[in-house]
Design a protein around this motif. Structure first.
Motif, short mmCIF file in Angstrom:
data_model
loop_
_atom_site.label_atom_id
_atom_site.label_comp_id
_atom_site.label_asym_id
_atom_site.label_seq_id
_atom_site.Cartn_x
_atom_site.Cartn_y
_atom_site.Cartn_z
N ILE A 24 -1.52 19.21 31.89
CA ILE A 24 -0.26 18.91 32.58
C ILE A 24 -0.55 18.19 33.89
N ILE A 25 0.20 17.12 34.17
CA ILE A 25 0.13 16.45 35.47
C ILE A 25 1.55 16.46 36.04
N TYR A 26 1.68 16.92 37.27
CA TYR A 26 3.03 17.00 37.84
C TYR A 26 3.08 16.42 39.24
N ILE A 27 4.26 15.91 39.59
CA ILE A 27 4.51 15.40 40.93
C ILE A 27 4.78 16.58 41.86
N GLN A 28 4.25 16.48 43.08
CA GLN A 28 4.37 17.60 44.01
C GLN A 28 5.72 17.62 44.68
N ASN A 29 6.74 17.95 43.93
CA ASN A 29 8.04 18.22 44.55
C ASN A 29 8.73 19.29 43.72
N ASP A 30 9.96 19.60 44.10
CA ASP A 30 10.64 20.70 43.44
C ASP A 30 10.73 20.50 41.94
N PHE A 31 10.95 19.24 41.53
CA PHE A 31 11.07 18.97 40.10
C PHE A 31 9.74 19.20 39.38
N GLY A 32 8.68 18.58 39.90
CA GLY A 32 7.39 18.65 39.22
C GLY A 32 6.81 20.05 39.21
N GLN A 33 6.82 20.68 40.39
CA GLN A 33 6.27 22.04 40.49
C GLN A 33 7.00 22.99 39.55
N VAL B 160 -5.21 23.41 29.20
CA VAL B 160 -6.60 23.25 29.63
C VAL B 160 -6.68 22.90 31.12
N GLY B 161 -5.63 22.36 31.66
CA GLY B 161 -5.67 22.04 33.08
C GLY B 161 -4.29 21.67 33.58
N VAL B 162 -4.03 21.94 34.86
CA VAL B 162 -2.77 21.57 35.50
C VAL B 162 -3.12 20.83 36.78
N GLU B 163 -2.75 19.57 36.87
CA GLU B 163 -3.13 18.75 38.03
C GLU B 163 -1.87 18.24 38.75
N ALA B 164 -1.99 18.10 40.07
CA ALA B 164 -0.85 17.65 40.87
C ALA B 164 -1.13 16.28 41.46
N TYR B 165 -0.08 15.58 41.83
CA TYR B 165 -0.26 14.37 42.63
C TYR B 165 0.91 14.25 43.59
N GLY B 166 0.68 13.53 44.70
CA GLY B 166 1.71 13.37 45.71
C GLY B 166 2.69 12.28 45.33
N GLN B 167 3.88 12.39 45.86
CA GLN B 167 4.96 11.46 45.54
C GLN B 167 4.58 10.00 45.82
N LEU C 296 1.11 16.25 29.36
CA LEU C 296 2.53 16.30 29.73
C LEU C 296 2.66 15.79 31.16
N LEU C 297 3.55 14.83 31.37
CA LEU C 297 3.73 14.26 32.70
C LEU C 297 5.10 14.65 33.25
N PHE C 298 5.11 15.25 34.44
CA PHE C 298 6.37 15.51 35.14
C PHE C 298 6.42 14.55 36.31
N ASN C 299 7.28 13.55 36.24
CA ASN C 299 7.18 12.45 37.20
C ASN C 299 8.54 11.94 37.66
N PRO D 120 10.46 7.98 38.72
CA PRO D 120 10.36 6.69 38.02
C PRO D 120 9.10 5.87 38.28
N GLN D 121 8.86 5.50 39.56
CA GLN D 121 7.79 4.54 39.81
C GLN D 121 6.40 5.09 39.54
N ASP D 122 6.18 6.33 40.02
CA ASP D 122 4.87 6.93 39.81
C ASP D 122 4.68 7.18 38.31
N GLY D 123 5.78 7.45 37.61
CA GLY D 123 5.69 7.65 36.17
C GLY D 123 5.19 6.38 35.48
N ALA D 124 5.76 5.25 35.89
CA ALA D 124 5.33 3.97 35.31
C ALA D 124 3.86 3.75 35.62
#
Lengths: 317, 291, 383
Positions: C172-181, C199-206, C227-230, C232-236
Motif C-alpha cells: 500500500i502507498i498512501y498520501i499523508q493526509n486525512d484521506f490517505g491515512q 507486505v508493506g505500507v508506505e507514505a508520501y507527502g502531498q 494499492l494507491l491512495f492518492n 490527482p496530480q501525485d496519482g498521475a
C-alpha cells in the motif's frame, strides 16, 4: 510611543472596545474578532522575541500548536478538565521553548529564521504522522468546552468576552514588561550585543527569556484556539501561520504591543473583507500588504502616532 | 543492489532540481542580502512562462525557450524596480515579509491567468530513457543533472572571470565601497535579480516535464531549496549544489531505509543540526549575522 | 515619509474599515438562496473548480426547469482555501449574511470536521464530500455525505484486489493526509480480516515528486499488487513512475488519479495494468442522462466532468427535489433527505443511512489497452 502609557489604561481600552463590539457585531464578525483576539495574543508574544530581542522566529505557530495539542490530548484522551489542561499546556510549551532556545538562540538573523522554520515544518510532520497521539491529519475533534460556574463558555459572543480578558491581561503585562528593566535589557541585547554584555547583561539568558515569554503567549493563544474551534488539525499550525504572525507584527508596527494587536486584527479581517472581489481577493490582499510595507515601513501604529500622538490607538480597531 | 543504484540515481535527479532552485535563491542572497521567500514562485513563473510559450503559443523549442528567458529577464528587472528598490533599506524581516507578500501575489495572479488545472510541460527528450547498471533514468533527468553541472561552471566563470561578475561580487561584499569605487551599484543589483529570474526560468523549464506544473508548486520547492542552501552553506554556489543533492538523496534514501512517513523530518532535522553545529554549512560564509 | 502618503493610506484604511456589512438577504420573495463553501484558491482549488462548475450548471438547470415551485435558486459561493479556519469563516459568513436554506460544503474532511459544530448551531441541512469516516461518526444530524466514505472506497479497493485480481501479497502507498491515512488504515484492517497481511505500507507527502523509494521497497518485499491512495496530480505521477521503474505487478488506484485533470498528464502506456476504483463511472455508455451531462459540461467549461463534480451536481438535483416536496423549512428538508432511499442520481443511487452516508457503491475501471478510454470492469457495492 504607546509604550509610555499605562498598561492598565491599555487593558481597560481593550476591554471597553472589545465589550462594546461584542454587543453590536454579528456572529460572523464576532468569530473573526475572536480569531483576531487569539491571534493578537500570539503576536504580542512574538513581539517579545522579534520586537524586543530581535529574534526572527518562524516557528511561533509550532508553540501555538504544541499548546493546542496538549490541551486537546489531555481533555479528550485522558479526560482532564480544560482548566487543568490549559496551565499544563502553557507550562509544557514554555519549558520546551527554553530547552530548545539554549542551543537555537546562538543563531541570529535569517539563520535563526530558517532554523525555526525547519522546527515548524518538523512539528507539522510529527503531528501529521504520530497517529496514536495526535490522530494524524484527521486532527482531534470534540475538544470539551470550558465551563465557568456551571455555565459553558460557548457561542462567539461569550467566548469573545472570555478571550478579551486574556488579551487585556497579556497586553498589559507585555506593556509593563517592555517598560521594565528586563524589557530594556532585551532591547539593549538586540541593539548592541557587545555593549549589552559589557554592561552586565547576560545576552544568552535574556534571549532565552524573550523566547520563552513569546512561547508562553503563544501557548495561551494555542489553548484558547483549541477551546474556541474545539477541533484542531496539523494544518492549523503550519509554517505559513508563523510567517503570518511575523507579517502581522511588521504590518502593525514592530516593538509595539498596540501594533501587534492592530496587525493581528487587520490581517485577520482584511482577506475576509476582500471576499467580494471573488477569485482575485488574495492577490489584492497581498498587494495591500506590500503597499503597507512600502508606504508605512514602521507599521500601522505610525499612522496613529503622527496624527494623534496622545490618543489610544486601539479605539480605532 | 540495482535498487540502490536506482534510488541513488533518482535522488540525484531530484536533488539537481532542488539545487537549481537553490542557486537562484543563493545568487539573490549573496548579491543583495535578501532572503527571498518568493523564490519558489519564481520557479513557478518560469514553468508557466514555458507553458504559455510552448503549450499555448506552440512555439518551436529554441524560440520558446528564448521567449521564456526574455519574459523572465523582464520579470527580474520589474521585481528589482517595484519591490527591491522601495524596500532595500528595510530591515531583514520586513524584506522577508515583502517577498512573502509578493509570493502570494504571484501565486494568485497565476491562478487567475492559468487556473488550477495542472499542465505537463513537454521536453525535447520526451519518452527517451537510459538503462544503466540495472537502473532506469529518463533522458530528461540526465539532462537536468548535466545542465546543473554546466551551469555551476558558467556561473563560476561569470562571477570570477568577467568584469560584470566581479562587480556583482564587489557589491555583495560592500555596497558603499563598491559605489565609491565608481561601480554602478544599482545596475549590478538589477543584474543579480535578472540573473536569479533567468535561473528560476531555467529551473522551471527543466522541472516542468519531470514534475507536473501547477500554480501552487512554488512553496514546496522553496522549502527544499532553503534546506539545501543551509546544508550547503548560505550564499555559496557549490554549497547550493551539494546541499540540493544532499537533500534529494536524503529524501529518497531516507524514505527507503528509514521511514517514508518521516523522511522530510530527516532532511529538516539535518538542516537544524547543521545550523547548530556548523552554521556555515558545507561550503558557506563564516559570518553568521549578515543581512 | 510624507504626510500625503499617510493621509492617503489612512483614508484607504478608513474606507476598508467602513466597508458596509451587506444586509442579510431575505429568504422570502426573490430567489431561494443556497450557500456553497468550496476551495476556489490555493492547492485544493483544482477540485474546488469542478464543484463550482457543477453547481453553476445545476443552478441553471434547476432554474430552467422552473426552479422550486416557481422560485429560482441562487447559489452564493465563498472560498475555503486550503484552511480549516477559512472554511469556518466562509460558512459563518454565508450563514450570517446570506442565510441560505441549504449548504454545500467542501470535499475536504478536516474542513468538514471544523465546520460541523457551526452547521449544528445554525441548524440548516448541508451536504459534504469529505470521505473521512470520523465526519459521519460525529453524528451531526444536519450533514449528509454525497460520496462514498473513505472506508467504503478502501474496502472496494481491497475487494478489487481479492476478487478481480486474486492477489495475496498487497502493498500500500498512501498520501499523508486525512484521506490517505484513513484509507490505508481501513485497507490494512480489511486485508487482515481476510487473513492477508500487507507486505508493506508506505507514505508520501502531498508535494513529493519522487516515489521510487516507496515503490521499490514494496517490490523488494514481493508485493503482487500495489494499492494507491492518492490525489490527482501525485496519482498521475505515481502511475508514470511505476512504469518508469518497470514495476510489473498490477496497480489499483483510488479515484483521484483517473479524473480528467490527472488523465491528461498520462499516456496510454502509463495506464497499462492499472485498475481504478472510482467514485462513479463517467462514460456515455452509462445512459442518456450521463451522456447529456458529460456533453453539456464539456461544452460549457471546456474540460471533462469528473466524479467529484458530478456528486455535487447530483446532490443539487436531490436537494431541489427535496425542496419541492418538503419545502424550505430546515427540519422538514433535513428529514426528507435523511429518509431518502434509492433516489436515482446520474452517478449513483442515493440511499441515506442513520449516519448521513448515502453512497455505498463504486466502479472498478480499466483503460482499454493502448488507449486512455476507461472501461467498466464491474460495479462494487459495499454495505
Amino acid at each position: 510611543m504607546a509604550t509610555r502609557r499605562s498598561p492598565l489604561l491599555l487593558a481597560a481600552a481593550i476591554l471597553a472596545v472589545g465589550l462594546a463590539l461584542s454587543v453590536v457585531l454579528s456572529e460572523y464578525n464576532l468569530r473573526l474578532l475572536n480569531l483576531s483576539v487569539i491571534t493578537a495574543i500570539a503576536v504580542i508574544g512574538f513581539n517579545f522575541a522579534f520586537g524586543l530581542a530581535g529574534l526572527i522566529s518562524l516557528g511561533h505557530a509550532a508553540f501555538v500548536g504544541m499548546s493546542a495539542y496538549t490541551v486537546a490530548i489531555l481533555t479528550t484522551a485522558t479526560g482532564w478538565s480544560p482548566w487543568a489542561a490549559i496551565p499544563m499546556a502553557v507550562a509544557g510549551t514554555v519549558l520546551f521553548s527554553a530547552l530548545i532556545g539554549y542551543p537555537l538562540l546562538r543563531l541570529k538573523g535569517h539563520y535563526l529564521a530558517l532554523a525555526t522554520l525547519g522546527l515548524n515544518v518538523s512539528f507539522f510532520i510529527i503531528t501529521a504522522n504520530w497517529l496514536s497521539l495526535t490522530g494524524g491529519t484527521n486532527g482531534i475533534p470534540g475538544i470539551p468546552q470550558l465551563r465557568l460556574h456551571g455555565y459553558f463558555i460557548s457561542g462567539e459572543r461569550y467566548f469573545l468576552r472570555f478571550g478579551l480578558v486574556f488579551l487585556a491581561a497579556v497586553a498589559a503585562a507585555a506593556l509593563a514588561f517592555q517598560r521594565s528593566r528586563h524589557g530594556r535589557a532585551m532591547i539593549a541585547a538586540r541593539d548592541d550585543e557587545i555593549a549589552a554584555a559589557m554592561s552586565g547583561i547576560d545576552v544568552t539568558r535574556v534571549r532565552v527569556a524573550a523566547f520563552a515569554l513569546s512561547a508562553a503567549c503563544a501557548a495561551v493563544a494555542g489553548a484558547l484556539f483549541a477551546e474556541h474551534v474545539r477541533f484542531i488539525a496539523p494544518e492549523d499550525f503550519g509554517y505559513v501561520h508563523s510567517i503570518t504572525y511575523l507579517a502581522m507584527l511588521i504590518v502593525g508596527g514592530e516593538g509595539s504591543v498596540v501594533g501587534a494587536i492592530l496587525g493581528a486584527v487587520l490581517l485577520t479581517f482584511l482577506p475576509e473583507w476582500l471576499r467580494f472581489l471573488g477569485n482575485a481577493y488574495l492577490a489584492f490582499f497581498a498587494a495591500m500588504m506590500l503597499a503597507i510595507l512600502i508606504f508605512l515601513p514602521r507599521g500601522l501604529v505610525s499612522l496613529f502616532r503622527r496624527r494623534a500622538p496622545r490618543r489610544i490607538a486601539e479605539g480605532r480597531s | 543492489m540495482s535498487d540502490l543504484i536506482q534510488l541513488f540515481v533518482n535522488g540525484l535527479a531530484l536533488g539537481s532540481v532542488y539545487a537549481l532552485a537553490a542557486i537562484g535563491f543563493v545568487i539573490v542572497y549573496s548579491a543583495t542580502g535578501v532572503v527571498n521567500f518568493a523564490s519558489g514562485q519564481f520557479v513557478m513563473f518560469g514553468t508557466f512562462a514555458g507553458v504559455s510559450m510552448l503549450l499555448d503559443a506552440g512555439l518551436p523549442w529554441a524560440v520558446g525557450y528564448l521567449a521564456v528567458f526574455v519574459v523572465m529577464a523582464v520579470f527580474g528587472a520589474g521585481f528589482f524596480a517595484c519591490l527591491y528598490l522601495p524596500l532595500r533599506k528595510s530591515p531583514v524581516a520586513t524584506m522577508i515579509i515583502g517577498t512573502v507578500a509578493i509570493g502570494i501575489l504571484m501565486q494568485n495572479v497565476a491562478l487567475l491567468a492559468f487556473g488550477s488545472w495542472p499542465f505537463r510541460l513537454p521536453s525535447p527528450l520526451d519518452g527517451l530513457s537510459v538503462h544503466m547498471f540495472g537502473a532506469v533514468i529518463s533522458a530528461h533527468a540526465l539532462m537536468v543533472v548535466a545542465v546543473t553541472a554546466l551551469l555551476v561552471g558558467l556561473l563560476w566563470f561569470l562571477l570570477h572571470r568577467t568584469p560584470v561578475g566581479i562587480g556583482m561580487r564587489a557589491v555583495a561584499q560592500d555596497m558603499r565601497a563598491a559605489r565609491l569605487m565608481g561601480l554602478e551599484v544599482n545596475r549590478l543589483l538589477a543584474l543579480s535579480w535578472i540573473l536569479a529570474a533567468l535561473l528560476a526560468g531555467l529551473a522551471g523549464l527543466l522541472l516542468g516535464p519531470m514534475w507536473f506544473a501547477d500554480v501552487n508548486m512554488g512553496d514546496p520547492i522553496a522549502l527544499k531549496a532553503f534546506a539545501a542552501s543551509i546544508i550547503g552553506g548560505f550564499g555559496s554556489l557549490p554549497g547550493a549544489i551539494a546541499g540540493g543533492i544532499f537533500v534529494g538523496l536524503t529524501e529518497v534514501l531516507g524514505a527507503s531505509y528509514i521511514s517514508s512517513a518521516y523522511k522530510d523530518l530527516i532532511a529538516f532535522g539535518i538542516m537544524i543540526l547543521f545550523l547548530l553545529v556548523r552554521p556555515q554549512g558545507l561550503f558557506g560564509e563564516r559570518i553568521q549575522d549578515r543581512g | 515619509m510624507s504626510m500625503t502618503r499617510q493621509a492617503f493610506l489612512a483614508a484607504a484604511f478608513g474606507a476598508v474599515l467602513a466597508f458596509p456589512v451587506l444586509p442579510a438577504a431575505a429568504q422570502s420573495g426573490g430567489p431561494i438562496l443556497i450557500g456553497a463553501t468550496v476551495p476556489i484558491t490555493g492547492p485544493l482549488s483544482l477540485t474546488g473548480k469542478q464543484y463550482y462548475n457543477s453547481l453553476k450548471m445545476a443552478e441553471e438547470d434547476i432554474n430552467a426547469a422552473g426552479g422550486i415551485s416557481g422560485r429560482k435558486i441562487s447559489i452564493a459561493f465563498e472560498d475555503t482555501q486550503a484552511s480549516n479556519s477559512t472554511a469556518v469563516n466562509a460558512f459563518v459568513k454565508l450563514a450570517q449574511e446570506t442565510k441560505p436554506a441549504f449548504f454545500f460544503l467542501s470535499s475536504y474532511s478536516t474542513q468538514n470536521l471544523a465546520v460541523s459544530p457551526e452547521v449544528a448551531k445554525v441548524g440548516v441541512p448541508a451536504v459534504y464530500a469529505g470521505g473521512a469516516d470520523v465526519v459521519s461518526a460525529a453524528g451531526n444530524p444536519w450533514m449528509f455525505r454525497i460520496r462514498p466514505a473513505d472506508s467504503v472506497a478502501a474496502r472496494a479497493m481491497v475487494l478489487c484486489a481479492q476478487t478481480v485480481l486474486k492477489v495475496s501479497k498487497p502493498g500500500i502507498i498512501y498520501i499523508q493526509n486525512d484521506f490517505g491515512q484513513g484509507g490505508a488504515n481501513v485497507a490494512v484492517k480489511q486485508f487482515e480480516a481476510a487473513g492477508i497481511k500487507p507486505v508493506g505500507v508506505e507514505a508520501y507527502g502531498q508535494n513529493d515528486k519522487d516515489f521510487s523509494a516507496q515503490m521499490l521497497s514494496l517490490r523488494s518485499k514481493g508485493a503482487d499488487v500495489i494499492l494507491l491512495f492518492n490525489y490527482p496530480q501525485d496519482g498521475a505521477m505515481l502511475l508514470r513512475q511505476a512504469k518508469m521503474l518497470g514495476l510489473k505487478m498490477p496497480v489499483i488506484t483510488s479515484s483521484a488519479a483517473l479524473v480528467p485533470a490527472a488523465m491528461q498528464l498520462l499516456t496510454p502506456a502509463d495506464l497499462d495494468n492499472v485498475w481504478g476504483v472510482v467514485d462513479a463511472f463517467i462514460d456515455p455508455s452509462v445512459g442518456p442522462r450521463m451522456k447529456d451531462f458529460m456533453t453539456r459540461y464539456k461544452a460549457k467549461f471546456g474540460v471533462d466532468a469528473d466524479p467529484y463534480g458530478l456528486a455535487y451536481y447530483d446532490a443539487a438535483l436531490l436537494v431541489a427535489e427535496g425542496m419541492r416536496k418538503a419545502g424550505l423549512e430546515p427540519k422538514a428538508l433535513r428529514d426528507w433527505i435523511a429518509v431518502t432511499k434509492d433516489w436515482p442520481g446520474i452517478g449513483h443511487t442515493f440511499s441515506y443511512d442513520a449516519h448521513g452516508n448515502g453512497i455505498f457503491d463504486l466502479a472498478i475501471v480499466k483503460a482499454k489497452p493502448g488507449t486512455k478510454t476507461l472501461q467498466l470492469v464491474q460495479h462494487v457495492s459495499v454495505k
